[in-house]
Design a protein around this motif. Structure first.
Motif, short mmCIF file in Angstrom:
data_model
loop_
_atom_site.label_atom_id
_atom_site.label_comp_id
_atom_site.label_asym_id
_atom_site.label_seq_id
_atom_site.Cartn_x
_atom_site.Cartn_y
_atom_site.Cartn_z
N PHE A 1 -64.01 -8.46 -6.35
CA PHE A 1 -63.34 -9.54 -5.94
C PHE A 1 -63.62 -10.83 -6.67
O PHE A 1 -62.93 -11.73 -7.05
N ARG A 2 -64.99 -10.79 -7.06
CA ARG A 2 -65.42 -12.15 -7.60
C ARG A 2 -64.33 -12.22 -9.28
O ARG A 2 -64.11 -13.09 -9.59
N GLY A 3 -64.31 -10.99 -9.71
CA GLY A 3 -63.52 -11.18 -10.90
C GLY A 3 -61.97 -11.25 -10.68
O GLY A 3 -61.16 -11.97 -11.58
N GLN A 4 -61.57 -10.93 -9.34
CA GLN A 4 -60.12 -11.28 -9.19
C GLN A 4 -60.19 -12.63 -9.02
O GLN A 4 -59.01 -13.33 -9.45
N VAL A 5 -60.93 -13.29 -8.40
CA VAL A 5 -60.80 -14.84 -8.05
C VAL A 5 -60.89 -15.51 -9.40
O VAL A 5 -60.29 -16.50 -9.63
N GLN A 6 -61.84 -14.94 -10.39
CA GLN A 6 -61.88 -15.63 -11.64
C GLN A 6 -60.63 -15.78 -12.35
O GLN A 6 -60.12 -16.57 -12.80
N ARG A 7 -60.09 -14.61 -12.29
CA ARG A 7 -58.70 -14.23 -13.05
C ARG A 7 -57.49 -15.13 -12.38
O ARG A 7 -56.65 -15.66 -12.95
N ARG A 8 -57.60 -15.39 -11.00
CA ARG A 8 -56.77 -16.32 -10.56
C ARG A 8 -56.79 -17.47 -10.87
O ARG A 8 -55.98 -18.31 -11.11
N VAL A 9 -58.19 -18.09 -10.84
CA VAL A 9 -58.49 -19.44 -11.30
C VAL A 9 -58.11 -19.86 -12.62
O VAL A 9 -57.61 -20.88 -12.95
N ASP A 10 -58.26 -18.66 -13.56
CA ASP A 10 -58.22 -18.85 -14.93
C ASP A 10 -56.47 -18.58 -15.26
O ASP A 10 -56.34 -18.73 -16.42
N GLY A 11 -55.74 -18.36 -14.36
CA GLY A 11 -54.34 -18.16 -14.50
C GLY A 11 -54.14 -16.82 -15.03
O GLY A 11 -52.82 -16.50 -15.14
N SER A 12 -54.94 -15.92 -15.05
CA SER A 12 -54.35 -14.59 -15.43
C SER A 12 -53.67 -13.76 -14.44
O SER A 12 -53.06 -12.81 -14.87
N LEU A 13 -54.00 -13.90 -13.05
CA LEU A 13 -53.31 -13.41 -11.99
C LEU A 13 -52.37 -14.64 -11.34
O LEU A 13 -52.90 -15.80 -11.15
N THR A 14 -51.33 -14.30 -11.11
CA THR A 14 -50.40 -15.30 -10.22
C THR A 14 -50.92 -15.07 -8.64
O THR A 14 -51.60 -14.27 -8.58
N GLU A 15 -50.22 -16.07 -8.18
CA GLU A 15 -50.52 -16.20 -6.62
C GLU A 15 -49.95 -14.90 -5.93
O GLU A 15 -50.56 -14.38 -5.12
#
Ligand code: SF4
Lengths: 552, 105
Positions: A19-33
């Protein structure tokens, strides 16, 4: 209490890292909402009206004092110094910040806790009787079964994307304190024909917009068959449950539309195929789990405690608490105590970090370092020596946690409502505050006797209003909050859905309406021993209408 | 007769804190007084489209009906949105100055 083994521990840690990785990727824009939302929900992280909300699982409500202290630390470090006990025996934080959530989850993992499966269309936290394992009226301790179900349902690959969320509750006592008739699956521990252990299986209960009382699909299921049979139910639901309409997706609708007999036939047919059921394995696992719930190191004591009796005689405030908040323990010389988190004018279920630490310290001193969260949003100390009850109560009273109102009119259940919840149509907490303030007088409360008020801020019914003796449902009428009242609901073994009393009330009118109903009850009850619910059943909810709308 | 257009602003939740935010002419703001008011549907659509292009800041942008008289701050017409402006109406701990500061941050 159950303790994680290495496998549990590494699973939870791996999930936090992921989940830490997923949050990171949301914050850096690699994951959309849209991509991130289902991931955060699977980790218990909602986005509410004003902030994120993290729901932390408390399996069947059981907490150690160390866990409670950690919850206090988290409340202070990451939140606004409090948490909210929910009607599903969990705790919610209302103000966590996204980048800090992985840290919170790591801190939870330090004390063997997590937020997995507290959201999403999966099997949620299993709930049970807050007096499980100690209740004098209990047939058998439901906690090992609850723990078995928890382990079986956690990360179950086949049941991670059900048509809708799924809730299971279990009681080991004939007196149902776990609302088993109002869950997707309710289990009652019963003795079989040869006195062997097993379960009555109830399916298709629930609240929400289409409230239903669960129906018995199996009178007796031998205990070693439980997981195989649950699997069969889940498979039938997974296959036939509706995915086209969110409002018709719960298993209660399937049971209703299919009809009980046809549903039973489907389940039995599936079960006869014996999907992966390995009864011997399940039984061995249940026995392993049971060792964690072995009886405490109780002292041999007389059932009557002189210290208790003297204190009760000399201190009326303590006597009131003892009469109202204690529960019979199966071991002589002990009692279970309910600590109500329902201060007059307060927010039902909100516990401050200070409260949490007080509770943790007192549990260490008086109750083997353990406590339970009840679905009534209170805390239970399950194992207090009767000799210690007066000292416990004095310490609680000093911390303003010693109110003698368990089961009384101010012991109100309320969901977060429009003050926090994104789905709400009206506020619930301020209504609870107004009512508890109106009925603040402890003598009046005791005179009224057992009366449960339950308040939900929308049709989803998280505040269980359908089963409140008096239920209050907050709705939106042309942009204004307005409240419908139901009468005669009952969450116990005599399950009933409350009946709507008539037109609703504005938020300013609700407390007055409740006062009129209660005053009418006091006028018409058949002696002081007839409870509100009994009067309501005897006369019918209509008998209260005139009073309810008198000055309206 | 066509229904009169109800003025609108764009609201969302801040990605990091989750707090309520509004789209103003100088970017996102936590103060509704700084929100930009659309007085016609085309402007409202443009504002919403601009908000949707900033997913790294704003989660779930949507249009909120407000009363938008000239010279006064926009005030939401729906109770839900009023509560989003003021924060929870309960909970002493929500009203600590520190918490209020955090909200504004
Ligand atoms: S009942 Fe409605 S308002 Fe209350 S917590 Fe549930 S979804 Fe939110």
């Amino acid at each position: 209490m159950y303790r994680y083994d290495e496998f549990d521990e590494s699973m939870v840690r791996a999930r936090v890292a992921e989940f830490r990785g997923q949050v990171q990727r949301r914050v850096d824009g690699s994951l959309t909402e849209d991509e991130f939302k289902p991931l955060r929900l699977m980790n218990g992280l909602y986005l509410q009206l004003h902030a994120y909300m993290l729901r932390v699982a408390i399996p069947y409500g059981a907490l150690s004092s160390d866990q409670m202290r950690q919850l206090a630390m988290i409340a202070e470090r990451y939140d606004r110094g409090y948490g909210h006990l929910t009607t599903r025996q969990n705790i919610q934080y209302n103000w966590p910040k996204l980048p800090e959530v992985p840290d919170i989850l790591d801190d939870l993992a330090d004390v063997q806790m997590h937020a997995i499966q507290t959201s999403g269309n999966c099997i949620r936290n299993v709930t049970s009787d807050p007096f499980a394992g100690v209740a004098a009226d209990e047939l058998e301790d439901p906690r090992p079964t609850a723990e078995l179900i928890r382990q079986w349902s956690t990360f179950h690959p086949e049941f991670s994307f059900l048509p809708r969320k799924f809730k299971i509750a279990i009681t080991g006592s004939p007196n149902d304190r776990a609302a088993v008739y109002f869950h997707d699956i309710g289990l009652r521990m019963v003795a079989g024909p040869d006195d062997d252990a097993g379960y009555e299986v109830i399916v298709g209960g629930g609240q929400g917009r289409t409230p239903m009382i669960g129906k018995v699909v199996r009178d007796f299921l031998p205990r070693e068959e439980l997981l195989g049979y649950l699997e069969a139910i889940m498979r039938v639901y997974n296959l036939y449950g509706r995915r086209d309409n969110k409002y018709k997706a719960r298993i209660k609708i399937l049971v209703h539309e299919l009809g009980l007999e046809a549903f039973k036939d489907e389940v039995e047919a599936e079960y006869s195929r014996k999907p992966d059921a390995d009864n011997a394995l399940a039984e061995a696992e249940l026995q392993r789990i049971e060792t964690y719930f072995a009886p405490k190191d109780y002292e041999t004591r007389p059932d009557r405690s002189e210290i208790f009796e003297v204190a009760r005689h000399n201190d009326p405030a303590f006597a009131a608490w003892a009469d109202q908040n204690l529960f019979s323990h199966k071991v002589e010389g002990y009692a279970a105590a309910t600590i109500t988190i329902k201060r007059v004018g307060g927010e039902p279920g909100d516990v401050t970090a200070d409260d949490m630490r007080t509770l943790a310290d007192l549990a260490d001193r008086f109750s083997f370092g353990e406590m339970r969260v009840s679905h009534e949003q209170n805390i239970v100390f399950s194992d207090v020596r009767k000799d210690d009850l007066y000292d416990l109560w004095k310490a609680l009273a000093k911390a303003e946690l010693g109110d003698a109102n368990k089961g009384l009119i101010t012991d109100i259940i309320a969901c977060p409502g429009l003050d926090y919840c994104a789905l709400a149509t009206a506020r619930s907490i301020p209504i609870a505050q107004k009512i508890s303030t109106a009925f603040a007088d402890p003598i009046r409360q005791r005179d009224i006797g057992p009366l449960s008020i339950k308040i939900s801020g929308c049709i989803n019914a998280c505040g269980h209003h359908h089963v409140g003796h008096i239920g209050i449902l907050g709705l939106d009428k042309a942009g204004e909050e307005f409240y419908q009242i139901t009468l005669g609901g009952d969450a116990t073994e005599t399950a009933a859905l409350g009946e709507r009393a008539g037109p609703g009330f504005s938020s300013d009118e609700v407390a007055g309406a409740i006062e009129r109903v209660v005053d009418h009850y006091l006028d018409v009850r058949d002696g002081e021993d007839e409870t509100f619910l009994e009067t309501c059943r005897r006369l019918g909810p209509d008998a209260f209408k005139e009073a309810l709308y008198a000055a309206h | 007769m066509a229904k009169a257009f109800s003025p609108k602003i764009v609201s969302a939740n801040d990605l990091m804190s989750g707090y309520t935010i509004y789209l103003g002419d100088a970017g996102w703001t936590s103060d509704i007084a700084d929100a930009e008011i659309a007085h016609d549907q085309a402007t409202a659509d443009t504002l919403l489209a601009a908000a949707e292009r900033q997913p790294e800041i704003a989660v779930g942008p949507y249009l909120v009906d407000v009363t938008g008289h000239l010279g006064s701050d926009p005030a939401p017409t729906k109770y839900r949105e009023v509560i989003r402006v003021s924060g929870p109406t309960v909970g002493a701990l929500n009203k600590l100055p520190e918490a209020a500061e955090q909200r504004a941050a």
